[in-house]
Design a protein around this motif. Sequence first.
Motif, PDB file in Angstrom:
ATOM      1  N   ILE A   1       7.764  29.423  47.579  1.00 48.10           N
ATOM      2  CA  ILE A   1       8.338  28.130  47.974  1.00 48.10           C
ATOM      3  C   ILE A   1       7.823  27.070  47.009  1.00 48.10           C
ATOM      4  N   ASP A   2       8.747  26.361  46.378  1.00 46.70           N
ATOM      5  CA  ASP A   2       8.337  25.304  45.456  1.00 46.70           C
ATOM      6  C   ASP A   2       9.178  24.052  45.716  1.00 46.70           C
ATOM      7  N   PRO A   3       8.754  22.926  45.177  1.00 39.13           N
ATOM      8  CA  PRO A   3       9.471  21.674  45.442  1.00 39.13           C
ATOM      9  C   PRO A   3      10.761  21.508  44.634  1.00 39.13           C
ATOM     10  N   LYS A   4      11.131  22.510  43.819  1.00 42.48           N
ATOM     11  CA  LYS A   4      12.310  22.385  42.953  1.00 42.48           C
ATOM     12  C   LYS A   4      13.628  22.635  43.681  1.00 42.48           C
ATOM     13  N   ASP A   5      13.594  23.340  44.817  1.00 45.91           N
ATOM     14  CA  ASP A   5      14.837  23.741  45.476  1.00 45.91           C
ATOM     15  C   ASP A   5      15.826  22.603  45.741  1.00 45.91           C
ATOM     16  N   PRO A   6      15.392  21.438  46.227  1.00 49.44           N
ATOM     17  CA  PRO A   6      16.382  20.385  46.498  1.00 49.44           C
ATOM     18  C   PRO A   6      17.143  19.907  45.256  1.00 49.44           C
ATOM     19  N   GLN A   7      16.564  20.088  44.058  1.00 48.64           N
ATOM     20  CA  GLN A   7      17.235  19.651  42.822  1.00 48.64           C
ATOM     21  C   GLN A   7      18.088  20.748  42.185  1.00 48.64           C
ATOM     22  N   CYS A   8      18.046  21.953  42.737  1.00 47.39           N
ATOM     23  CA  CYS A   8      18.757  23.087  42.139  1.00 47.39           C
ATOM     24  C   CYS A   8      20.170  23.238  42.687  1.00 47.39           C
ATOM     25  N   THR A   9      20.986  23.958  41.919  1.00 43.69           N
ATOM     26  CA  THR A   9      22.286  24.411  42.395  1.00 43.69           C
ATOM     27  C   THR A   9      22.053  25.813  42.937  1.00 43.69           C
ATOM     28  N   HIS A  10      22.469  26.042  44.181  1.00 41.57           N
ATOM     29  CA  HIS A  10      22.226  27.334  44.831  1.00 41.57           C
ATOM     30  C   HIS A  10      23.531  28.089  45.041  1.00 41.57           C
ATOM     31  N   PHE A  11      23.437  29.411  44.973  1.00 41.80           N
ATOM     32  CA  PHE A  11      24.573  30.286  45.215  1.00 41.80           C
ATOM     33  C   PHE A  11      24.185  31.255  46.322  1.00 41.80           C
ATOM     34  N   LEU A  12      25.074  31.434  47.284  1.00 41.60           N
ATOM     35  CA  LEU A  12      24.807  32.278  48.445  1.00 41.60           C
ATOM     36  C   LEU A  12      25.913  33.309  48.580  1.00 41.60           C
ATOM     37  N   ALA A  13      25.514  34.564  48.653  1.00 39.46           N
ATOM     38  CA  ALA A  13      26.465  35.654  48.878  1.00 39.46           C
ATOM     39  C   ALA A  13      26.427  36.026  50.355  1.00 39.46           C
ATOM     40  N   THR A  14      27.614  36.150  50.951  1.00 46.62           N
ATOM     41  CA  THR A  14      27.717  36.557  52.348  1.00 46.62           C
ATOM     42  C   THR A  14      28.674  37.737  52.448  1.00 46.62           C
ATOM     43  N   ASP A  15      28.386  38.633  53.408  1.00 50.91           N
ATOM     44  CA  ASP A  15      29.270  39.783  53.599  1.00 50.91           C
ATOM     45  C   ASP A  15      30.478  39.391  54.434  1.00 50.91           C
ATOM     46  N   GLU A  16      31.338  40.374  54.748  1.00 50.38           N
ATOM     47  CA  GLU A  16      32.581  40.062  55.461  1.00 50.38           C
ATOM     48  C   GLU A  16      32.339  39.523  56.864  1.00 50.38           C
ATOM     49  N   ASN A  17      31.125  39.695  57.380  1.00 44.79           N
ATOM     50  CA  ASN A  17      30.777  39.156  58.698  1.00 44.79           C
ATOM     51  C   ASN A  17      30.069  37.811  58.602  1.00 44.79           C
ATOM     52  N   GLY A  18      29.954  37.282  57.398  1.00 49.11           N
ATOM     53  CA  GLY A  18      29.294  36.002  57.202  1.00 49.11           C
ATOM     54  C   GLY A  18      27.781  36.093  57.111  1.00 49.11           C
ATOM     55  N   LYS A  19      27.250  37.314  57.057  1.00 51.54           N
ATOM     56  CA  LYS A  19      25.797  37.500  56.973  1.00 51.54           C
ATOM     57  C   LYS A  19      25.332  37.248  55.539  1.00 51.54           C
ATOM     58  N   PRO A  20      24.317  36.404  55.341  1.00 53.56           N
ATOM     59  CA  PRO A  20      23.776  36.170  54.001  1.00 53.56           C
ATOM     60  C   PRO A  20      23.136  37.443  53.452  1.00 53.56           C
ATOM     61  N   VAL A  21      23.522  37.826  52.219  1.00 52.67           N
ATOM     62  CA  VAL A  21      23.016  39.073  51.639  1.00 52.67           C
ATOM     63  C   VAL A  21      22.442  38.901  50.230  1.00 52.67           C
ATOM     64  N   GLY A  22      22.607  37.724  49.624  1.00 48.53           N
ATOM     65  CA  GLY A  22      22.077  37.519  48.282  1.00 48.53           C
ATOM     66  C   GLY A  22      22.063  36.053  47.910  1.00 48.53           C
ATOM     67  N   THR A  23      21.223  35.719  46.937  1.00 45.61           N
ATOM     68  CA  THR A  23      21.114  34.331  46.509  1.00 45.61           C
ATOM     69  C   THR A  23      20.627  34.233  45.069  1.00 45.61           C
ATOM     70  N   SER A  24      20.912  33.114  44.454  1.00 48.17           N
ATOM     71  CA  SER A  24      20.328  32.748  43.164  1.00 48.17           C
ATOM     72  C   SER A  24      20.339  31.232  43.089  1.00 48.17           C
ATOM     73  N   ARG A  25      19.564  30.699  42.154  1.00 48.55           N
ATOM     74  CA  ARG A  25      19.559  29.251  41.968  1.00 48.55           C
ATOM     75  C   ARG A  25      19.555  28.929  40.488  1.00 48.55           C
ATOM     76  N   LEU A  26      20.042  27.740  40.170  1.00 50.13           N
ATOM     77  CA  LEU A  26      20.093  27.243  38.798  1.00 50.13           C
ATOM     78  C   LEU A  26      19.356  25.915  38.771  1.00 50.13           C
ATOM     79  N   LEU A  27      18.290  25.870  37.987  1.00 47.39           N
ATOM     80  CA  LEU A  27      17.521  24.636  37.858  1.00 47.39           C
ATOM     81  C   LEU A  27      18.216  23.691  36.893  1.00 47.39           C
ATOM     82  N   PRO A  28      17.951  22.384  37.011  1.00 44.76           N
ATOM     83  CA  PRO A  28      18.612  21.413  36.127  1.00 44.76           C
ATOM     84  C   PRO A  28      18.427  21.692  34.635  1.00 44.76           C
ATOM     85  N   GLY A  29      17.340  22.358  34.236  1.00 42.36           N
ATOM     86  CA  GLY A  29      17.108  22.650  32.816  1.00 42.36           C
ATOM     87  C   GLY A  29      17.783  23.910  32.310  1.00 42.36           C
ATOM     88  N   GLY A  30      18.581  24.590  33.165  1.00 36.08           N
ATOM     89  CA  GLY A  30      19.308  25.780  32.728  1.00 36.08           C
ATOM     90  C   GLY A  30      18.649  27.098  33.082  1.00 36.08           C
TER      91      GLY A  30
END
Length: 141
Positions: free
Chosen positions: A37-66
Amino acid sequence: MAVTISKVDWQDAEEQLMAIRREVFIEEQGVPEDEEIDPKDPQCTHFLATDENGKPVGTSRLLPGGQIGRMAVLSSQRGTGLGGELLMVAVNYALEQNYSDIFLHAQTQAIGFYQRYGFEAEGPEFMDAGIPHRNMIFNKG
């Protein structure tokens, strides 16, 4: 299994994103929670993968610096191609936003995975959260 990947706001999806990261990084890999857990999350672009039932199954984030980071796929979804999809959604978003550099810090055991998607390892191995990593740069050419 049909999976949907969406760009989400940290404020709206923090609970879902952290549930995945907690399971993969803290529980499976033994990363200390205070390092995950770090303080960068609120400034990042986040991607969330969900299955056909809407269950979260994956994630990634992109920081402002690339930097792409916190790539995590639940064990039940590994080997399905979801990790590559999550990675390329983040890369394509960074390209659309004209980021000058796109890079990540790969666990050394995952270098081959990232190379298949156009990343090249550079520099020496280093330790992060007790796990060996290498810097990898996306080759836009």
